[in-house]
Scaffold this active site. Structure first.
Site, PDB file in Angstrom:
ATOM      1  N   PHE A  34       0.817  -1.215   0.000  1.00 11.84           N
ATOM      2  CA  PHE A  34       0.000   0.000   0.000  1.00 11.84           C
ATOM      3  C   PHE A  34       0.849   1.263   0.000  1.00 11.84           C
ATOM      4  O   PHE A  34       0.566   2.213  -0.696  1.00 11.84           O
ATOM      5  CB  PHE A  34      -0.904   0.013   1.247  1.00 11.84           C
ATOM      6  CG  PHE A  34      -2.138  -0.839   1.108  1.00 11.84           C
ATOM      7  CD1 PHE A  34      -2.390  -1.549  -0.043  1.00 11.84           C
ATOM      8  CD2 PHE A  34      -3.059  -0.907   2.146  1.00 11.84           C
ATOM      9  CE1 PHE A  34      -3.541  -2.324  -0.177  1.00 11.84           C
ATOM     10  CE2 PHE A  34      -4.215  -1.672   2.036  1.00 11.84           C
ATOM     11  CZ  PHE A  34      -4.455  -2.385   0.866  1.00 11.84           C
ATOM     12  N   ILE A 104      -3.461 -10.763   3.196  1.00 10.57           N
ATOM     13  CA  ILE A 104      -4.725 -11.467   2.950  1.00 10.57           C
ATOM     14  C   ILE A 104      -4.592 -12.400   1.759  1.00 10.57           C
ATOM     15  O   ILE A 104      -5.581 -12.897   1.241  1.00 10.57           O
ATOM     16  CB  ILE A 104      -5.858 -10.436   2.694  1.00 10.57           C
ATOM     17  CG1 ILE A 104      -5.478  -9.487   1.534  1.00 10.57           C
ATOM     18  CG2 ILE A 104      -6.144  -9.622   3.956  1.00 10.57           C
ATOM     19  CD1 ILE A 104      -6.584  -8.491   1.155  1.00 10.57           C
ATOM     20  N   HIS A 120      -5.875  -9.886   9.226  1.00 10.00           N
ATOM     21  CA  HIS A 120      -6.818  -9.134   8.386  1.00 10.00           C
ATOM     22  C   HIS A 120      -7.630 -10.046   7.463  1.00 10.00           C
ATOM     23  O   HIS A 120      -8.197  -9.582   6.481  1.00 10.00           O
ATOM     24  CB  HIS A 120      -6.069  -8.059   7.585  1.00 10.00           C
ATOM     25  CG  HIS A 120      -5.453  -7.009   8.470  1.00 10.00           C
ATOM     26  ND1 HIS A 120      -4.385  -6.227   8.105  1.00 10.00           N
ATOM     27  CD2 HIS A 120      -5.775  -6.616   9.733  1.00 10.00           C
ATOM     28  CE1 HIS A 120      -4.080  -5.400   9.095  1.00 10.00           C
ATOM     29  NE2 HIS A 120      -4.895  -5.627  10.092  1.00 10.00           N
ATOM     30  N   CYS A 149     -24.854 -14.837  -4.046  1.00 10.08           N
ATOM     31  CA  CYS A 149     -25.131 -16.250  -3.764  1.00 10.08           C
ATOM     32  C   CYS A 149     -26.443 -16.629  -4.482  1.00 10.08           C
ATOM     33  O   CYS A 149     -27.235 -15.743  -4.829  1.00 10.08           O
ATOM     34  CB  CYS A 149     -25.290 -16.395  -2.257  1.00 10.08           C
ATOM     35  SG  CYS A 149     -25.678 -18.034  -1.663  1.00 10.08           S
TER      36      CYS A 149
HETATM   37  P1  NAD Z   1       2.391  -1.209   3.923  1.00 13.99           P
HETATM   38  O1  NAD Z   1       2.070  -1.139   2.451  1.00 13.99           O
HETATM   39  O2  NAD Z   1       1.912  -0.123   4.812  1.00 13.99           O
HETATM   40  O3  NAD Z   1       3.965  -1.285   4.101  1.00 13.99           O
HETATM   41  C1  NAD Z   1       4.765  -2.180   3.413  1.00 13.99           C
HETATM   42  C2  NAD Z   1       6.175  -2.014   3.930  1.00 13.99           C
HETATM   43  O4  NAD Z   1       6.966  -3.042   3.378  1.00 13.99           O
HETATM   44  C3  NAD Z   1       6.835  -0.688   3.569  1.00 13.99           C
HETATM   45  O5  NAD Z   1       7.475  -0.184   4.709  1.00 13.99           O
HETATM   46  C4  NAD Z   1       7.841  -1.081   2.464  1.00 13.99           C
HETATM   47  O6  NAD Z   1       9.000  -0.289   2.492  1.00 13.99           O
HETATM   48  C5  NAD Z   1       8.143  -2.498   2.837  1.00 13.99           C
HETATM   49  N1  NAD Z   1       8.517  -3.377   1.735  1.00 13.99           N
HETATM   50  C6  NAD Z   1       7.966  -3.448   0.487  1.00 13.99           C
HETATM   51  N2  NAD Z   1       8.518  -4.437  -0.221  1.00 13.99           N
HETATM   52  C7  NAD Z   1       9.459  -4.997   0.602  1.00 13.99           C
HETATM   53  C8  NAD Z   1      10.369  -6.066   0.442  1.00 13.99           C
HETATM   54  N3  NAD Z   1      10.457  -6.767  -0.697  1.00 13.99           N
HETATM   55  N4  NAD Z   1      11.175  -6.386   1.485  1.00 13.99           N
HETATM   56  C9  NAD Z   1      11.118  -5.674   2.658  1.00 13.99           C
HETATM   57  N5  NAD Z   1      10.283  -4.655   2.845  1.00 13.99           N
HETATM   58  C10 NAD Z   1       9.455  -4.324   1.833  1.00 13.99           C
HETATM   59  O7  NAD Z   1       1.938  -2.618   4.394  1.00 13.99           O
HETATM   60  P2  NAD Z   1       1.438  -3.110   5.831  1.00 13.99           P
HETATM   61  O8  NAD Z   1       2.290  -2.528   6.888  1.00 13.99           O
HETATM   62  O9  NAD Z   1       1.313  -4.578   5.727  1.00 13.99           O
HETATM   63  O10 NAD Z   1      -0.022  -2.475   5.994  1.00 13.99           O
HETATM   64  C11 NAD Z   1      -0.890  -2.399   4.917  1.00 13.99           C
HETATM   65  C12 NAD Z   1      -2.205  -3.126   5.032  1.00 13.99           C
HETATM   66  O11 NAD Z   1      -2.517  -3.531   3.724  1.00 13.99           O
HETATM   67  C13 NAD Z   1      -2.166  -4.376   5.817  1.00 13.99           C
HETATM   68  O12 NAD Z   1      -3.205  -4.282   6.676  1.00 13.99           O
HETATM   69  C14 NAD Z   1      -2.451  -5.519   4.819  1.00 13.99           C
HETATM   70  O13 NAD Z   1      -3.576  -6.223   5.277  1.00 13.99           O
HETATM   71  C15 NAD Z   1      -2.887  -4.875   3.568  1.00 13.99           C
HETATM   72  N6  NAD Z   1      -2.281  -5.357   2.310  1.00 13.99           N
HETATM   73  C16 NAD Z   1      -2.112  -6.701   2.097  1.00 13.99           C
HETATM   74  C17 NAD Z   1      -1.513  -7.141   0.915  1.00 13.99           C
HETATM   75  C18 NAD Z   1      -1.323  -8.621   0.718  1.00 13.99           C
HETATM   76  O14 NAD Z   1      -2.105  -9.412   1.228  1.00 13.99           O
HETATM   77  N7  NAD Z   1      -0.269  -9.034   0.024  1.00 13.99           N
HETATM   78  C19 NAD Z   1      -1.091  -6.236  -0.054  1.00 13.99           C
HETATM   79  C20 NAD Z   1      -1.303  -4.856   0.182  1.00 13.99           C
HETATM   80  C21 NAD Z   1      -1.882  -4.441   1.386  1.00 13.99           C
END
Ligand code: NAD
Length: 239
Positions: A34, A104, A120, A149
């Site tokens: 995000f 998620i 989440h 549904c």
């Molecule tokens: P965030 O987007 O706020 O932060 C992501 C962090 O990860 C950043 O600090 C970034 O610098 C770092 N980052 C990105 N790629 C990286 C890598 N390869 N190695 C190390 N660090 C890396 O994400 P958050 O803190 O998880 O909070 C966002 C919310 O969004 C969460 O609640 C989550 O549920 C949701 N979300 C989930 C997904 C998923 O399921 N994959 C994707 C996007 C957002």
């Protein structure tokens, strides 16, 4: 790099590691996070993402909610990366007790992790809001627009939207794992989304490791900060 050596040693000496991660764990699998510069929040939509993925918006404008959700939050072809695979291996070796994730996407389970606490929720679970029937991700993807549904109810993803509370049992289990952990590894999270980010307060040990691409508000509390991509980091420390 001496930080990687330190992490390797702590991992080798422990049988009570807990991992707590966020969206950054899955960026190397092709799922945008995000808050990075190329993350979802930097892209332009009619409404900010926080608005669209809120409970109020879902109720008032399900059509737009599901358009965004399906286009931007579902990645059915994503595969686990080196970080997911390493964590699953550490659990198999009896070193890691649990993965606590804000993600998620289900990639920890796809990698083979068993004890995964999804704070989440998950895109893989969807329930009819009227009759409670279960639908998987494929079912949702196959339905155009708002998923309904056969009973006529809207099918809601089991994902925690803004304004919705977290599952208390999952939170309690996460707190309990973190409070008893010897090594706590936190990675790929901006540590800005509460209450998840507050979980760090329950850790009582002195081996708090932070692995992130960018600085976080909690860096000063860590015993070891590793700046880099988490998949790369785990590839380098796993035998
Ligand atoms: P965030 O987007 O706020 O932060 C992501 C962090 O990860 C950043 O600090 C970034 O610098 C770092 N980052 C990105 N790629 C990286 C890598 N390869 N190695 C190390 N660090 C890396 O994400 P958050 O803190 O998880 O909070 C966002 C919310 O969004 C969460 O609640 C989550 O549920 C949701 N979300 C989930 C997904 C998923 O399921 N994959 C994707 C996007 C957002």
């Amino acid at each position: 790099m001496k930080e990687l050596e330190q992490l390797k040693t702590w991992i080798a000496e422990s049988d009570n590691i807990v991992f707590f991660g966020g969206a950054g764990v899955s960026t190397e699998s092709g799922i945008p996070d995000f808050r990075s510069v190329d993350g979802l929040y930097s892209q332009q939509y009619d409404y900010p993402p926080e608005t669209i993925i809120s409970h109020t918006f879902y109720r008032k404008n399900p059509k737009e909610f599901f358009r965004f959700y399906k286009n931007k939050m579902l990645f059915p072809d994503a595969k686990p990366n080196a970080a997911h695979l390493a964590l699953a291996k550490l659990e198999q070796q009896g070193r890691l007790k649990a993965v606590i994730t804000q993600n998620i996407d289900g990639l920890h389970q796809a990698a083979g992790s068993r004890e995964v606490l999804e704070l989440h929720g998950s895109v893989h679970r969807n329930y009819c809001t009227r009759c409670g029937r279960f639908f998987d991700l494929k079912d949702i993807m196959a339905m155009d627009g708002v998923p309904y549904c056969t009973c006529g109810g809207i099918i809601k993803p089991d994902v925690v939207l803004y304004e919705e509370g977290l599952d208390q049992r999952t939170i309690q289990k996460a707190v309990s794992y973190i409070a008893r952990a010897d090594v706590l590894i936190i990675g790929g999270t901006s540590l800005t989304v509460y209450p998840a980010a507050g979980l760090i307060d329950y850790y009582q040990g002195n081996k708090l490791v932070l692995i992130n691409k960018s600085v976080t508000p909690m860096d000063s509390r860590a015993n070891l900060v590793i700046s880099g991509k988490i998949g790369d980091v785990f590839s380098q420390i796993m035998d």
